[in-house]
Scaffold this active site. Structure first.
Site, PDB file in Angstrom:
ATOM      1  N   GLU A  49       0.833  -1.214   0.000  1.00 17.62           N
ATOM      2  CA  GLU A  49       0.000   0.000   0.000  1.00 17.62           C
ATOM      3  C   GLU A  49       0.865   1.260   0.000  1.00 17.62           C
ATOM      4  O   GLU A  49       1.880   1.331   0.679  1.00 17.62           O
ATOM      5  CB  GLU A  49      -0.884   0.009   1.260  1.00 17.62           C
ATOM      6  CG  GLU A  49      -1.820   1.197   1.304  1.00 17.62           C
ATOM      7  CD  GLU A  49      -2.572   1.296   2.625  1.00 17.62           C
ATOM      8  OE1 GLU A  49      -3.613   0.646   2.756  1.00 17.62           O
ATOM      9  OE2 GLU A  49      -2.101   2.033   3.527  1.00 17.62           O
TER      10      GLU A  49
ATOM     11  N   THR B 113      -4.108   4.706  -1.322  1.00 19.20           N
ATOM     12  CA  THR B 113      -5.194   5.103  -0.418  1.00 19.20           C
ATOM     13  C   THR B 113      -5.842   6.414  -0.867  1.00 19.20           C
ATOM     14  O   THR B 113      -5.282   7.182  -1.658  1.00 19.20           O
ATOM     15  CB  THR B 113      -4.702   5.275   1.033  1.00 19.20           C
ATOM     16  OG1 THR B 113      -3.825   6.392   1.078  1.00 19.20           O
ATOM     17  CG2 THR B 113      -3.994   4.031   1.537  1.00 19.20           C
ATOM     18  N   TYR B 114      -7.015   6.665  -0.303  1.00 17.91           N
ATOM     19  CA  TYR B 114      -7.729   7.905  -0.569  1.00 17.91           C
ATOM     20  C   TYR B 114      -8.158   8.489   0.769  1.00 17.91           C
ATOM     21  O   TYR B 114      -8.777   7.800   1.581  1.00 17.91           O
ATOM     22  CB  TYR B 114      -8.981   7.637  -1.421  1.00 17.91           C
ATOM     23  CG  TYR B 114      -9.713   8.901  -1.748  1.00 17.91           C
ATOM     24  CD1 TYR B 114      -9.314   9.689  -2.822  1.00 17.91           C
ATOM     25  CD2 TYR B 114     -10.760   9.331  -0.945  1.00 17.91           C
ATOM     26  CE1 TYR B 114      -9.950  10.880  -3.084  1.00 17.91           C
ATOM     27  CE2 TYR B 114     -11.405  10.536  -1.211  1.00 17.91           C
ATOM     28  CZ  TYR B 114     -10.997  11.306  -2.280  1.00 17.91           C
ATOM     29  OH  TYR B 114     -11.621  12.481  -2.537  1.00 17.91           O
TER      30      TYR B 114
HETATM   31  P1  FAD Z   1     -18.087  -0.780   5.899  1.00 17.53           P
HETATM   32  O1  FAD Z   1     -17.904  -2.031   5.136  1.00 17.53           O
HETATM   33  O2  FAD Z   1     -19.215   0.101   5.528  1.00 17.53           O
HETATM   34  O3  FAD Z   1     -18.177  -1.196   7.451  1.00 17.53           O
HETATM   35  C1  FAD Z   1     -18.280  -0.210   8.475  1.00 17.53           C
HETATM   36  C2  FAD Z   1     -19.142  -0.800   9.608  1.00 17.53           C
HETATM   37  O4  FAD Z   1     -20.467  -1.050   9.124  1.00 17.53           O
HETATM   38  C3  FAD Z   1     -18.646  -2.153  10.139  1.00 17.53           C
HETATM   39  O5  FAD Z   1     -18.928  -2.205  11.508  1.00 17.53           O
HETATM   40  C4  FAD Z   1     -19.446  -3.172   9.350  1.00 17.53           C
HETATM   41  O6  FAD Z   1     -19.583  -4.407  10.047  1.00 17.53           O
HETATM   42  C5  FAD Z   1     -20.796  -2.448   9.169  1.00 17.53           C
HETATM   43  N1  FAD Z   1     -21.428  -2.797   7.892  1.00 17.53           N
HETATM   44  C6  FAD Z   1     -20.803  -3.017   6.701  1.00 17.53           C
HETATM   45  N2  FAD Z   1     -21.690  -3.285   5.734  1.00 17.53           N
HETATM   46  C7  FAD Z   1     -22.921  -3.231   6.317  1.00 17.53           C
HETATM   47  C8  FAD Z   1     -24.234  -3.419   5.829  1.00 17.53           C
HETATM   48  N3  FAD Z   1     -24.461  -3.682   4.526  1.00 17.53           N
HETATM   49  N4  FAD Z   1     -25.272  -3.287   6.714  1.00 17.53           N
HETATM   50  C9  FAD Z   1     -25.048  -2.989   8.009  1.00 17.53           C
HETATM   51  N5  FAD Z   1     -23.811  -2.809   8.536  1.00 17.53           N
HETATM   52  C10 FAD Z   1     -22.761  -2.922   7.698  1.00 17.53           C
HETATM   53  N6  FAD Z   1      -9.911   4.660   5.001  1.00 17.53           N
HETATM   54  C11 FAD Z   1      -9.797   5.763   4.228  1.00 17.53           C
HETATM   55  O7  FAD Z   1     -10.342   6.819   4.576  1.00 17.53           O
HETATM   56  N7  FAD Z   1      -9.086   5.733   3.054  1.00 17.53           N
HETATM   57  C12 FAD Z   1      -8.470   4.608   2.616  1.00 17.53           C
HETATM   58  O8  FAD Z   1      -7.848   4.613   1.549  1.00 17.53           O
HETATM   59  C13 FAD Z   1      -8.578   3.404   3.410  1.00 17.53           C
HETATM   60  N8  FAD Z   1      -8.027   2.238   3.016  1.00 17.53           N
HETATM   61  C14 FAD Z   1      -8.233   1.086   3.748  1.00 17.53           C
HETATM   62  C15 FAD Z   1      -7.728  -0.138   3.281  1.00 17.53           C
HETATM   63  C16 FAD Z   1      -7.930  -1.316   3.997  1.00 17.53           C
HETATM   64  C17 FAD Z   1      -7.418  -2.631   3.450  1.00 17.53           C
HETATM   65  C18 FAD Z   1      -8.638  -1.280   5.234  1.00 17.53           C
HETATM   66  C19 FAD Z   1      -8.836  -2.544   6.044  1.00 17.53           C
HETATM   67  C20 FAD Z   1      -9.133  -0.067   5.711  1.00 17.53           C
HETATM   68  C21 FAD Z   1      -8.950   1.122   4.974  1.00 17.53           C
HETATM   69  N9  FAD Z   1      -9.464   2.362   5.409  1.00 17.53           N
HETATM   70  C22 FAD Z   1      -9.326   3.487   4.624  1.00 17.53           C
HETATM   71  C23 FAD Z   1     -10.180   2.454   6.684  1.00 17.53           C
HETATM   72  C24 FAD Z   1     -11.701   2.248   6.506  1.00 17.53           C
HETATM   73  O9  FAD Z   1     -12.226   3.280   5.723  1.00 17.53           O
HETATM   74  C25 FAD Z   1     -12.346   2.230   7.890  1.00 17.53           C
HETATM   75  O10 FAD Z   1     -11.984   1.048   8.567  1.00 17.53           O
HETATM   76  C26 FAD Z   1     -13.851   2.487   7.904  1.00 17.53           C
HETATM   77  O11 FAD Z   1     -14.230   2.763   9.262  1.00 17.53           O
HETATM   78  C27 FAD Z   1     -14.670   1.310   7.439  1.00 17.53           C
HETATM   79  O12 FAD Z   1     -14.606   1.132   6.080  1.00 17.53           O
HETATM   80  P2  FAD Z   1     -15.297  -0.139   5.398  1.00 17.53           P
HETATM   81  O13 FAD Z   1     -15.228   0.025   3.961  1.00 17.53           O
HETATM   82  O14 FAD Z   1     -14.783  -1.402   5.992  1.00 17.53           O
HETATM   83  O15 FAD Z   1     -16.801   0.111   5.888  1.00 17.53           O
END
Ligand code: FAD
Length: 288
Positions: free
Chosen positions: A18, A49-50
């Protein structure tokens, strides 16, 4: 279309890392030479990342362009629903397509410090899965990646809820999962078993961060909610004040962690290298 999924073959551990857009303008040129160096090291792909709302947010496309078209790397561009309306997402994805990016990591994103409740809550896509579903149903030709959490996402009440929500991401179109960093392999292996039990068949890459200073570990634990095993905390207590020794033992710990995962047959290892190509070089040399 150059899909990163082609890299995941039986018996191979896909190696990726990354990169994040630097915060300061003067560091921007430096990132290009780092990408050239990473290209020589030859990961299967890199992800960029963004940061929603950050001053460097616009740089993500520029960096992806350089990585893909000058450094000739296979690129996964991160996109977050925080800070994006449907229209902005369409525009952003069109820009990525224009420069030849075929892979996106769909994320909800974290709320930037300066974002109001109203801005945060008015996003068009509540979850990463909603964004994935939108991209898929609009027929846009991207390989989609999603995030997963060995220590469960901090907002999830239980591991089971978190794993179910990760499965929803896959059902909505994510074809690869990359995990949050962790220091204890048993958490990642347990997550993989749970996802397999639910019928998830997409590859799952393990997120590994080499810890090279005591300060870095403190920030990392706060941000990721991961736990620190005894072996790693004793490295910090012994060598925390000696930068050279700390780096050596921190990298050794990450190599040992990654080697064990490789032996266990994980699909991929994704390195959080903090924009330091030399870390990828050392880690990949050991893993190959
Ligand atoms: P979601 O998948 O939306 O999950 C967030 C919460 O909602 C979780 O508790 C999940 O269990 C719950 N949830 C998910 N889907 C649903 C659904 N359909 N219905 C109900 N509840 C649901 N952040 C940045 O700002 N920029 C980046 O570039 C970045 N890169 C990352 C790369 C990786 C590999 C990882 C692991 C994290 C990264 N993050 C980044 C951090 C990430 O944005 C945070 O962890 C954020 O809080 C959650 O993102 P997510 O896409 O997992 O969210």
């Amino acid at each position: 279309m150059g899909s990163i999924l082609d890299k995941f073959e039986a018996g191979k551990t896909v190696l990726s890392c990354e990169i994040f857009p630097p915060k300061k303008e003067e560091e921007f040129l430096g990132i290009q030479s780092k990408l050239d160096k990473i290209s020589e090291i030859g990961p299967d792909f890199i992800s960029i990342t963004y940061g929603a709302g950050g001053s460097n947010a616009g740089k993500a496309v520029e960096i992806a362009n350089y990585a893909k078209n000058s450094a000739k790397l296979e690129v996964v561009s991160h996109i977050t629903s925080v800070g994006f309306t449907k229209e902005k997402l369409d525009e952003g994805l069109a820009k990525f397509k224009e420069i030849g990016i075929d892979n996106v990591l769909v994320l909800r994103g974290d709320r930037p410090k300066n974002m109001t409740d109203e801005e945060f809550n008015s996003r068009d896509f509540l979850h990463a899965s909603d964004m994935a579903q939108y991209i898929r149903s609009a027929g846009m030709d991207f390989t989609m990646v999603g995030a997963c959490y060995p220590h469960r996402h901090p907002e999830s009440a239980t591991d089971e809820i978190d794993v179910m929500n990760t499965k929803i991401k896959v059902d909505c179109g994510c074809q690869l999962l990359i995990s949050q960093l962790f220091f204890d392999n048993s958490y990642f292996l347990r997550l993989v078993d749970k996802l397999h039990d639910l019928g998830v068949k997409v590859p799952i890459s393990a997120g590994i961060m080499p810890i090279t200073s005591a300060k870095q570990l403190g920030t990392t634990v706060t941000l990721s909610g991961t736990t620190v095993p005894e072996e790693l905390s004793s490295i910090i207590s012994k060598y925390g004040d000696d930068p050279a020794q700390m780096r050596k033992y921190g990298v050794d710990y990450a190599i040992k962690q990654a080697m064990e995962l490789k032996e266990r047959g994980v699909d991929g290892i994704h390195l959080y290298i903090m924009n330091k190509p030399e870390l990828a070089e050392e880690m990949f040399a050991a893993l190959r």
